[in-house]
Write an enzyme that holds these catalytic residues in place. Structure first.
Site, PDB file in Angstrom:
ATOM      1  N   CYS A 404       3.289   3.875   8.438  1.00 17.75           N
ATOM      2  CA  CYS A 404       3.775   4.650   9.575  1.00 17.75           C
ATOM      3  C   CYS A 404       2.607   5.131  10.426  1.00 17.75           C
ATOM      4  O   CYS A 404       2.032   4.347  11.175  1.00 17.75           O
ATOM      5  CB  CYS A 404       4.680   5.786   9.093  1.00 17.75           C
ATOM      6  SG  CYS A 404       5.829   6.314  10.383  1.00 17.75           S
ATOM      7  N   HIS A 535       8.496   3.151   5.992  1.00 14.68           N
ATOM      8  CA  HIS A 535       7.890   3.750   4.792  1.00 14.68           C
ATOM      9  C   HIS A 535       8.359   2.988   3.554  1.00 14.68           C
ATOM     10  O   HIS A 535       9.408   3.317   2.998  1.00 14.68           O
ATOM     11  CB  HIS A 535       8.335   5.207   4.655  1.00 14.68           C
ATOM     12  CG  HIS A 535       7.757   6.122   5.676  1.00 14.68           C
ATOM     13  ND1 HIS A 535       6.663   6.912   5.439  1.00 14.68           N
ATOM     14  CD2 HIS A 535       8.106   6.344   6.963  1.00 14.68           C
ATOM     15  CE1 HIS A 535       6.374   7.608   6.526  1.00 14.68           C
ATOM     16  NE2 HIS A 535       7.239   7.279   7.462  1.00 14.68           N
ATOM     17  N   GLU A 537       7.414   3.232   0.672  1.00  8.69           N
ATOM     18  CA  GLU A 537       7.390   4.046  -0.562  1.00  8.69           C
ATOM     19  C   GLU A 537       8.752   4.620  -0.912  1.00  8.69           C
ATOM     20  O   GLU A 537       9.006   5.001  -2.044  1.00  8.69           O
ATOM     21  CB  GLU A 537       6.358   5.175  -0.436  1.00  8.69           C
ATOM     22  CG  GLU A 537       6.700   6.316   0.524  1.00  8.69           C
ATOM     23  CD  GLU A 537       6.202   6.076   1.948  1.00  8.69           C
ATOM     24  OE1 GLU A 537       6.072   4.898   2.329  1.00  8.69           O
ATOM     25  OE2 GLU A 537       5.981   7.063   2.668  1.00  8.69           O
TER      26      GLU A 537
END
Ligand code: GLN
Length: 575
Positions: A404, A535, A537
């Site tokens: 990001c 993102h 994650e």
């Protein structure tokens, strides 16, 4: 539906979330469909407007819900997809009740905490627990409800009262309570008094613990367990010792060893439930995989060091999902993960003047690392340090992953130092900057004034563009034509500069469905210099690590080729 409530006493931050997720995982290994709800007694509607330095990361869900980081734990452990409604806050409950009151739904009654707020909480829990959250598409059978904060706080009082009533609403065979407590070690002695006091508080509010999970630095002595049992009025099999272990992935196994499930199955009348053989064997497989993963991780000794260059490094929880994704990827690559935390301002010229030792220390970590990661973030502080780290990675062929903000940083660095627009920056850091040479600009479609829930949020498709078969990211995603990942941003790469940037070798290999928004970048010819506007994650799973993270760890460990040629990179490409 069986409800397992996990509450906490003594202090906050003792690992309720991990304990609750581990309990859920153990139910899954028995073949049950499990969901979870997190209750946060704060007034905020959601975690979206909270500073990561105060409360840790804001976790983002598929539906764009900005929620407490514990929901990330649940998704990762239980391999489920939750919704914003799975995170209840005081703010949400009150605004729901107030809206009903304004609509006249209470028919002239005085609206009160009891029964209106407490009923709303119970209705919400019942409704949301039934939402399907896994790929079976079926209603879950077990719902883990984690109550944030500590029992006894003013904030949590309505929730505690609601749960007290709830045990009668659903019946005792459908409700179990695990209270997590702390056993401190003072001068070598394990002290039980805080736990005794915490249980007393709990009982005085009408809740009886079925299990007391005692967090302790070291293994609990038999005498301590006995004492807790006696003073807290529970059997010794209801006291679970959760001492510090190698990694949180061992916690489910630690609970299992202590026969926690046996007790809960009995309490919840699950002993004689006949599950379909398919569900049973799925559960068994899960346990086998989990054991294999944790034990093979215990046996990996080679390490990999990642410099995490961020601006919220003073509170590691600000990057919880990033840390977890790095861990998942390291386990896959059989490496021990070492994270060097680098506060990005320390890499800047100003620190060189004000604190030379911090400056050198920070650069030492960056230069020593096998890979560099620049995670998400907001605001201008620390940006120049991140740009410097990205430059170092590009020029020295050091693996780099930008997430990001980290992608935006890689673009700013490239536009400044390769394209030669030395002043180029993001409009986030300088709204007055010349739009023609700004690397990063406002997305036209987001609200620029109201801050709560207004970013580009949640799951969106990213398509690989044509002629990207050379791309490492594409190979990591198993050659998929598109990926679905979660977003949380307000700015994007300036479309006007894309042609120039690409001509110099930094390729935007993934774009959104309109092809106007740059979603993935990769520097051709570099060992691994990648960035994602999304993102990754947020959907990394213990048993299915996020691909960009696998790429970073594998290339930082020098085994990228091996990983790319392994046959388990299949990517479902759906959600
Ligand atoms: N601040 C940047 C944006 O809004 C990056 C956001 C992030 O890293 N989550 O676009």
């Amino acid at each position: 539906m069986k409800y397992v409530v996990v509450s906490g006493g003594v202090i906050s931050g003792i690992g309720k979330g991990v304990l609750a997720s581990s309990t859920g995982l153990l139910f899954k290994t028995l073949g049950f469909r499990v969901t979870s709800i997190k209750i946060d007694p704060y007034m905020n509607i959601d975690a979206g407007t909270m500073s990561p330095l105060e409360h840790g990361e804001c976790f983002v869900l598929n539906d764009g819900g900005e929620v407490d980081l514990d929901l990330g734990n649940y998704e990762r452990y239980l391999n489920i997809t939750l919704t914003r409604d799975h995170n209840i806050t005081t703010g949400k409950i009150y605004s729901h009740v107030i809206e009903k009151e304004r609509n006249g739904d209470y028919l002239g009654k005085t609206v009160q905490v009891v029964p209106h707020i407490t009923n709303a909480i119970q209705d919400w829990v019942e409704r949301v627990s039934r939402v399907p959250v896994d790929d079976s598409g079926l209603e879950p059978e077990i719902c883990i409800v984690e109550l944030g904060g500590t029992v006894g706080d003013i904030e949590s009082a309505p929730f505690v009262e609601a749960l007290r009533q709830f045990q009668f609403r659903v019946g005792p065979e459908n409700f179990a309570l695990i209270h997590v407590s702390l056993v401190p070690v003072i001068h070598g002695e394990q002290k039980t008094k805080p736990t005794q006091a915490a249980i007393k508080d709990l009982r005085s509010l009408g809740l009886t613990p079925d299990m007391i999970a005692c967090r302790c630095q070291e293994e609990l002595e038999a005498g301590t367990i006995e004492k807790i049992g006696m003073f807290c009025h529970v059997g010794p099999n209801q006291v679970i010792a959760v001492h510090d272990v190698n990694s949180t992935y061992h916690v489910p196994l630690l609970l299992k060893e202590q026969k926690m499930m046996k007790y809960l199955q009995k309490k919840l009348a699950l002993e004689n439930v006949q599950l379909p053989t398919e569900a049973l064997s799925k559960g068994e497989q899960l346990l086998i995989k989990w054991r294999k993963l944790t034990s093979s991780h215990d046996k990996s000794f080679e390490s990999v060091t990642i410099a995490l260059v961020g601006k919220y490094t003073h509170l590691k929880d600000s990057y919880l999902s990033v840390i977890k994704s790095l861990e998942h990827a390291s386990m896959k690559c059989h490496r021990r993960l070492k994270i060097e935390w680098v506060e990005s301002t320390d890499l800047e010229e100003e620190t060189k003047i004000s604190n030379l030792s911090n400056y050198h220390k920070a650069w030492h970590y960056v230069c020593q690392a096998d890979g560099i990661l620049v995670p998400g973030g907001f605001g201008s502080r620390g940006i120049e340090g991140m740009v410097a780290a990205a430059k170092y990675a590009r020029e020295n062929d050091v693996p780099y992953l930008g997430i990001c903000l980290g992608l935006q940083i890689a673009v700013i660095e490239f536009v400044r130092n390769v394209l030669g627009y030395e002043k180029s920056t993001s409009m986030e850091f300088d709204p007055e900057t010349d739009e023609a040479t700004a690397s990063v600009v406002y997305m036209p479609d987001v609200d620029q004034i109201k801050l709560g829930g207004t970013m580009r949020l949640g799951i969106h498709e990213t398509k690989f563009v044509a002629d990207t078969d050379w791309s490492v990211l594409k190979k990591l995603y198993g050659g998929a034509s598109s990926v679905y990942e979660r977003h949380r941003h307000r700015y994007e790469v300036n479309p006007k500069l894309v042609g120039e940037i690409e001509a110099k070798g930094l390729k935007f290999i993934g774009k959104d469905e309109t092809e106007q928004r740059m979603e993935m970048l990769e520097l051709k010819g570099h060992k691994f210099l990648c960035g994602t506007q999304y993102h990754p994650e947020y959907i990394s799973k213990v048993l299915d690590p996020s691909r960009p993270f696998v790429g970073l760890i594998a290339s930082a460990s020098g085994i990228l080729e091996d990983i790319l040629s392994s046959d388990d990179l299949d990517y479902k490409g759906e959600f």
